[in-house]
Design a protein around this motif. Structure first.
Motif, PDB file in Angstrom:
ATOM      1  N   ARG A 131     -15.488  -0.973 -21.815  1.00  0.00           N
ATOM      2  CA  ARG A 131     -15.270  -1.367 -23.201  1.00  0.00           C
ATOM      3  C   ARG A 131     -14.699  -0.264 -24.098  1.00  0.00           C
ATOM      4  O   ARG A 131     -14.091  -0.546 -25.120  1.00  0.00           O
ATOM      5  CB  ARG A 131     -16.583  -1.878 -23.803  1.00  0.00           C
ATOM      6  CG  ARG A 131     -17.157  -3.111 -23.095  1.00  0.00           C
ATOM      7  CD  ARG A 131     -16.307  -4.334 -23.351  1.00  0.00           C
ATOM      8  NE  ARG A 131     -16.792  -5.497 -22.595  1.00  0.00           N
ATOM      9  CZ  ARG A 131     -16.281  -6.711 -22.696  1.00  0.00           C
ATOM     10  NH1 ARG A 131     -15.274  -6.916 -23.517  1.00  0.00           N
ATOM     11  NH2 ARG A 131     -16.760  -7.701 -21.971  1.00  0.00           N
ATOM     12  N   HIS A 132     -14.911   1.006 -23.717  1.00  0.00           N
ATOM     13  CA  HIS A 132     -14.378   2.110 -24.532  1.00  0.00           C
ATOM     14  C   HIS A 132     -14.359   3.373 -23.677  1.00  0.00           C
ATOM     15  O   HIS A 132     -14.819   3.380 -22.524  1.00  0.00           O
ATOM     16  CB  HIS A 132     -15.213   2.315 -25.799  1.00  0.00           C
ATOM     17  CG  HIS A 132     -16.671   2.555 -25.536  1.00  0.00           C
ATOM     18  ND1 HIS A 132     -17.203   3.809 -25.325  1.00  0.00           N
ATOM     19  CD2 HIS A 132     -17.712   1.685 -25.429  1.00  0.00           C
ATOM     20  CE1 HIS A 132     -18.500   3.719 -25.126  1.00  0.00           C
ATOM     21  NE2 HIS A 132     -18.840   2.437 -25.169  1.00  0.00           N
ATOM     22  N   ALA A 133     -13.832   4.464 -24.235  1.00  0.00           N
ATOM     23  CA  ALA A 133     -13.596   5.685 -23.468  1.00  0.00           C
ATOM     24  C   ALA A 133     -14.858   6.263 -22.843  1.00  0.00           C
ATOM     25  O   ALA A 133     -14.805   6.890 -21.777  1.00  0.00           O
ATOM     26  CB  ALA A 133     -12.936   6.734 -24.367  1.00  0.00           C
ATOM     27  N   GLU A 134     -16.001   6.057 -23.492  1.00  0.00           N
ATOM     28  CA  GLU A 134     -17.259   6.597 -22.962  1.00  0.00           C
ATOM     29  C   GLU A 134     -18.126   5.510 -22.322  1.00  0.00           C
ATOM     30  O   GLU A 134     -19.320   5.713 -22.102  1.00  0.00           O
ATOM     31  CB  GLU A 134     -18.046   7.284 -24.101  1.00  0.00           C
ATOM     32  CG  GLU A 134     -17.285   8.394 -24.818  1.00  0.00           C
ATOM     33  CD  GLU A 134     -16.850   9.501 -23.881  1.00  0.00           C
ATOM     34  OE1 GLU A 134     -17.580   9.798 -22.924  1.00  0.00           O
ATOM     35  OE2 GLU A 134     -15.760  10.067 -24.109  1.00  0.00           O
ATOM     36  N   GLY A 135     -17.503   4.374 -22.023  1.00  0.00           N
ATOM     37  CA  GLY A 135     -18.288   3.242 -21.526  1.00  0.00           C
ATOM     38  C   GLY A 135     -18.259   3.032 -20.032  1.00  0.00           C
ATOM     39  O   GLY A 135     -18.722   2.002 -19.536  1.00  0.00           O
ATOM     40  N   SER A 136     -17.747   3.996 -19.279  1.00  0.00           N
ATOM     41  CA  SER A 136     -17.586   3.788 -17.837  1.00  0.00           C
ATOM     42  C   SER A 136     -18.912   3.650 -17.099  1.00  0.00           C
ATOM     43  O   SER A 136     -19.058   2.789 -16.222  1.00  0.00           O
ATOM     44  CB  SER A 136     -16.772   4.931 -17.232  1.00  0.00           C
ATOM     45  OG  SER A 136     -17.400   6.182 -17.471  1.00  0.00           O
ATOM     46  N   LEU A 137     -19.899   4.489 -17.446  1.00  0.00           N
ATOM     47  CA  LEU A 137     -21.176   4.443 -16.727  1.00  0.00           C
ATOM     48  C   LEU A 137     -21.958   3.175 -17.071  1.00  0.00           C
ATOM     49  O   LEU A 137     -22.659   2.621 -16.213  1.00  0.00           O
ATOM     50  CB  LEU A 137     -22.005   5.689 -17.030  1.00  0.00           C
ATOM     51  CG  LEU A 137     -21.385   7.010 -16.565  1.00  0.00           C
ATOM     52  CD1 LEU A 137     -22.346   8.177 -16.824  1.00  0.00           C
ATOM     53  CD2 LEU A 137     -21.019   6.953 -15.077  1.00  0.00           C
ATOM     54  N   ASP A 138     -21.839   2.712 -18.314  1.00  0.00           N
ATOM     55  CA  ASP A 138     -22.469   1.439 -18.690  1.00  0.00           C
ATOM     56  C   ASP A 138     -21.861   0.288 -17.891  1.00  0.00           C
ATOM     57  O   ASP A 138     -22.579  -0.624 -17.447  1.00  0.00           O
ATOM     58  CB  ASP A 138     -22.294   1.173 -20.190  1.00  0.00           C
ATOM     59  CG  ASP A 138     -23.162   2.074 -21.043  1.00  0.00           C
ATOM     60  OD1 ASP A 138     -24.182   2.574 -20.528  1.00  0.00           O
ATOM     61  OD2 ASP A 138     -22.818   2.290 -22.223  1.00  0.00           O
ATOM     62  N   ALA A 139     -20.541   0.337 -17.718  1.00  0.00           N
ATOM     63  CA  ALA A 139     -19.882  -0.701 -16.933  1.00  0.00           C
ATOM     64  C   ALA A 139     -20.327  -0.641 -15.473  1.00  0.00           C
ATOM     65  O   ALA A 139     -20.571  -1.675 -14.839  1.00  0.00           O
ATOM     66  CB  ALA A 139     -18.364  -0.542 -17.026  1.00  0.00           C
ATOM     67  N   ALA A 140     -20.464   0.576 -14.947  1.00  0.00           N
ATOM     68  CA  ALA A 140     -20.879   0.748 -13.545  1.00  0.00           C
ATOM     69  C   ALA A 140     -22.282   0.190 -13.312  1.00  0.00           C
ATOM     70  O   ALA A 140     -22.590  -0.319 -12.221  1.00  0.00           O
ATOM     71  CB  ALA A 140     -20.818   2.214 -13.150  1.00  0.00           C
ATOM     72  N   PRO A 184     -20.114   8.673  -9.878  1.00  0.00           N
ATOM     73  CA  PRO A 184     -20.119   8.570 -11.342  1.00  0.00           C
ATOM     74  C   PRO A 184     -19.281   9.662 -12.002  1.00  0.00           C
ATOM     75  O   PRO A 184     -18.598   9.403 -12.995  1.00  0.00           O
ATOM     76  CB  PRO A 184     -21.604   8.723 -11.700  1.00  0.00           C
ATOM     77  CG  PRO A 184     -22.340   8.290 -10.462  1.00  0.00           C
ATOM     78  CD  PRO A 184     -21.479   8.729  -9.315  1.00  0.00           C
ATOM     79  N   LYS A 185     -19.327  10.873 -11.454  1.00  0.00           N
ATOM     80  CA  LYS A 185     -18.564  11.976 -12.034  1.00  0.00           C
ATOM     81  C   LYS A 185     -17.062  11.693 -11.972  1.00  0.00           C
ATOM     82  O   LYS A 185     -16.332  11.916 -12.945  1.00  0.00           O
ATOM     83  CB  LYS A 185     -18.890  13.273 -11.290  1.00  0.00           C
ATOM     84  CG  LYS A 185     -18.266  14.504 -11.924  1.00  0.00           C
ATOM     85  CD  LYS A 185     -18.723  15.779 -11.223  1.00  0.00           C
ATOM     86  CE  LYS A 185     -18.129  17.017 -11.885  1.00  0.00           C
ATOM     87  NZ  LYS A 185     -18.585  18.265 -11.215  1.00  0.00           N
ATOM     88  N   ALA A 186     -16.618  11.208 -10.823  1.00  0.00           N
ATOM     89  CA  ALA A 186     -15.201  10.878 -10.676  1.00  0.00           C
ATOM     90  C   ALA A 186     -14.818   9.737 -11.621  1.00  0.00           C
ATOM     91  O   ALA A 186     -13.740   9.751 -12.229  1.00  0.00           O
ATOM     92  CB  ALA A 186     -14.909  10.490  -9.234  1.00  0.00           C
ATOM     93  N   LEU A 187     -15.701   8.758 -11.741  1.00  0.00           N
ATOM     94  CA  LEU A 187     -15.443   7.611 -12.621  1.00  0.00           C
ATOM     95  C   LEU A 187     -15.241   8.056 -14.062  1.00  0.00           C
ATOM     96  O   LEU A 187     -14.268   7.673 -14.720  1.00  0.00           O
ATOM     97  CB  LEU A 187     -16.603   6.614 -12.524  1.00  0.00           C
ATOM     98  CG  LEU A 187     -16.545   5.426 -13.485  1.00  0.00           C
ATOM     99  CD1 LEU A 187     -15.307   4.581 -13.240  1.00  0.00           C
ATOM    100  CD2 LEU A 187     -17.811   4.579 -13.359  1.00  0.00           C
TER     101      LEU A 187
END
Length: 342
Positions: A163-172, A200-203
Motif C-alpha cells: 500500500r505504500h513505501a513502508e508497507g512491504s512487511l505488512d503486506a508480507a 524480509p530484508k530483501a523485500l
C-alpha cells in the motif's frame, strides 16, 4: 455432421480488411505485427501495418482514412525528426462494416494517453477493436487483473498489494511471511518487473528502491508456487486455438519465451479448457493469451491463473505449432465469421 459444420462455417465467411496498429519498441508487439500483416496478405486479406506514434485519422463520408509514418516488413517505423523529415505513408481507408482493427500499442509503460483516446474513438464509431479498451485496461494492470479474477471466482495465487513505501512487511504478513515470494510491479510484461524475494530484508530494500524511482508505483506480492512449467493458452472469440507449455528457465524462476524458455505444444484437460475460457471472458478478451500454473491433479483441480495478456506475442507459439499449422492464420480465419466481431 462435420460436413454440415463446414458448410455453416463457409456460409458465415465474409472477407474483411485489417488495420494493425502497434508501436515500434514495445516488447515484441512489432514482431507480432509484421507476422500478422504478412500472413493476412498471403490469405488475401487487405492489410495495413501502422505506427501509433504520430498517427492520425481523417473522416470520410463512409468511414475514415488512417495515416501513419512508414513501417517496414520488420515492423520498424521511420519517424520524422528535425534533421530528417519523413512523409506519411499513403493513408488506409477504413470502414466499421469491413475493417477489423488490431490495436497493439496500448501499453501503459510506453504510450501516449491520446492513443487510448484514439482507440476509444474508433470503438465509439462502431469499429471492432482487438482487443477492446476495457480489455487492455484490465490486462495492462496486474492488480486490476487479479481483482477481476477474484470477482469471477477464478483461482489464482494469493496476491496482496503493497500500500505504500513502508508497507512491504505488512503486506508480507498477509501471505503468512512465507518466503520466497514473488514481487511484481502492477505494470510490466515479458517477465520484466517480476522478482524472486527470499527474505524480509530483501523485500524492504527492493520496495524502497522501487518507490524511490517512482513514488506512484503499484507493487504486488504473490505466493510462490513451485512448478516445472506454466502454460500459455491462446483464446480467440471464446475458443481455444492451442496451448504451449513453457518450462521454467534454467537458473531462473520465470518461464517467458522472451527470457529464454523453449516452449512445446501442450494438451489441456477439459477443466483447464473451461477455466481458461472463463478467464478470457472475465477480461472481455477477443484474442488473448491466458497464463496459468497447472495443479498437481490436472483432471480434477483447477489451475492457478497468473494473468491474461491482451497483446500476446505470436512468434513463440507460431514456431511451436509450425509443423502442425499456422497459428496466426488460424486466428485470422476466426474473424471471417462476423459473429466473432460482436
Amino acid at each position: 455432421m462435420e460436413k454440415f459444420k463446414s458448410f455453416i462455417t463457409e456460409e458465415k465467411k465474409q472477407p474483411y480488411e485489417l488495420l494493425i496498429i502497434s508501436h515500434d519498441g514495445i516488447d515484441d508487439v512489432n514482431e507480432t505485427g509484421p507476422l500478422i500483416h504478412t500472413t493476412a496478405q498471403k490469405m488475401g486479406i487487405k492489410s495495413y501495418l501502422a505506427e501509433t506514434m504520430g498517427s492520425y485519422m481523417e473522416d470520410t463520408k463512409d468511414g475514415k482514412i488512417y495515416y501513419s509514418f512508414p513501417v517496414n516488413d520488420k515492423g520498424e517505423a521511420q519517424l520524422s525528426t528535425t534533421k530528417t523529415p519523413v512523409d506519411y505513408q499513403k493513408g488506409f481507408v477504413i470502414n466499421p462494416k469491413k475493417t477489423l482493427v488490431m490495436m497493439r500499442g496500448l501499453n501503459p509503460r510506453a504510450s501516449c494517453e491520446s492513443w487510448k483516446v484514439q482507440a476509444g474513438t474508433l470503438e465509439h464509431e462502431g469499429y471492432k477493436l482487438i482487443n477492446s479498451v476495457r480489455c487492455n485496461e484490465i490486462c495492462n494492470d496486474k492488480w486490476h487483473n487479479h481483482i477481476i479474477f477474484m470477482r469471477e471466482n477464478i483461482q489464482s495465487p494469493k496476491t496482496v498489494l503493497v500500500r505504500h513505501a513502508e508497507g512491504s512487511l505488512d503486506a508480507a504478513k498477509k501471505l503468512n511471511n512465507k518466503y520466497p515470494m514473488i514481487l511484481k510491479t502492477a505494470v510490466g510484461s515479458i517477465g520484466v518487473g517480476v522478482m524472486y524475494v527470499e527474505s524480509p530484508k530483501a523485500l524492504e530494500g527492493i520496495v524502497q528502491l522501487l518507490y524511490r524511482e517512482d513514488k506512484y508505483i503499484d507493487i504486488l506480492l504473490q505466493e510462490y508456487i513451485k512448478t516445472e512449467y506454466d502454460v500459455r493458452v491462446i483464446v480467440v472469440a471464446g475458443q481455444v486455438m492451442g496451448a504451449m507449455k513453457r518450462p521454467i528457465v534454467s537458473g531462473d524462476f520465470r518461464s517467458n519465451v522472451s527470457q529464454g524458455s523453449i516452449p512445446e505444444m501442450h494438451e489441456l484437460t477439459d477443466l483447464e479448457i473451461s477455466e481458461s475460457l472463463r478467464a478470457a471472458k472475465a477480461v472481455d478478451g477477443d484474442w488473448v493469451g491466458v497464463d496459468f500454473i497447472p495443479s498437481k491433479k490436472r483432471e480434477t483441480d483447477k489451475p492457478f491463473f497468473i494473468e491474461v495478456n491482451s497483446n500476446p506475442g505470436l512468434t513463440g507459439i507460431e514456431e511451436t505449432f509450425s509443423k502442425k499449422f499456422s497459428m496466426t492464420e488460424k486466428i485470422l480465419k476466426m474473424f471471417y465469421n462476423r459473429d466473432n466481431w460482436s
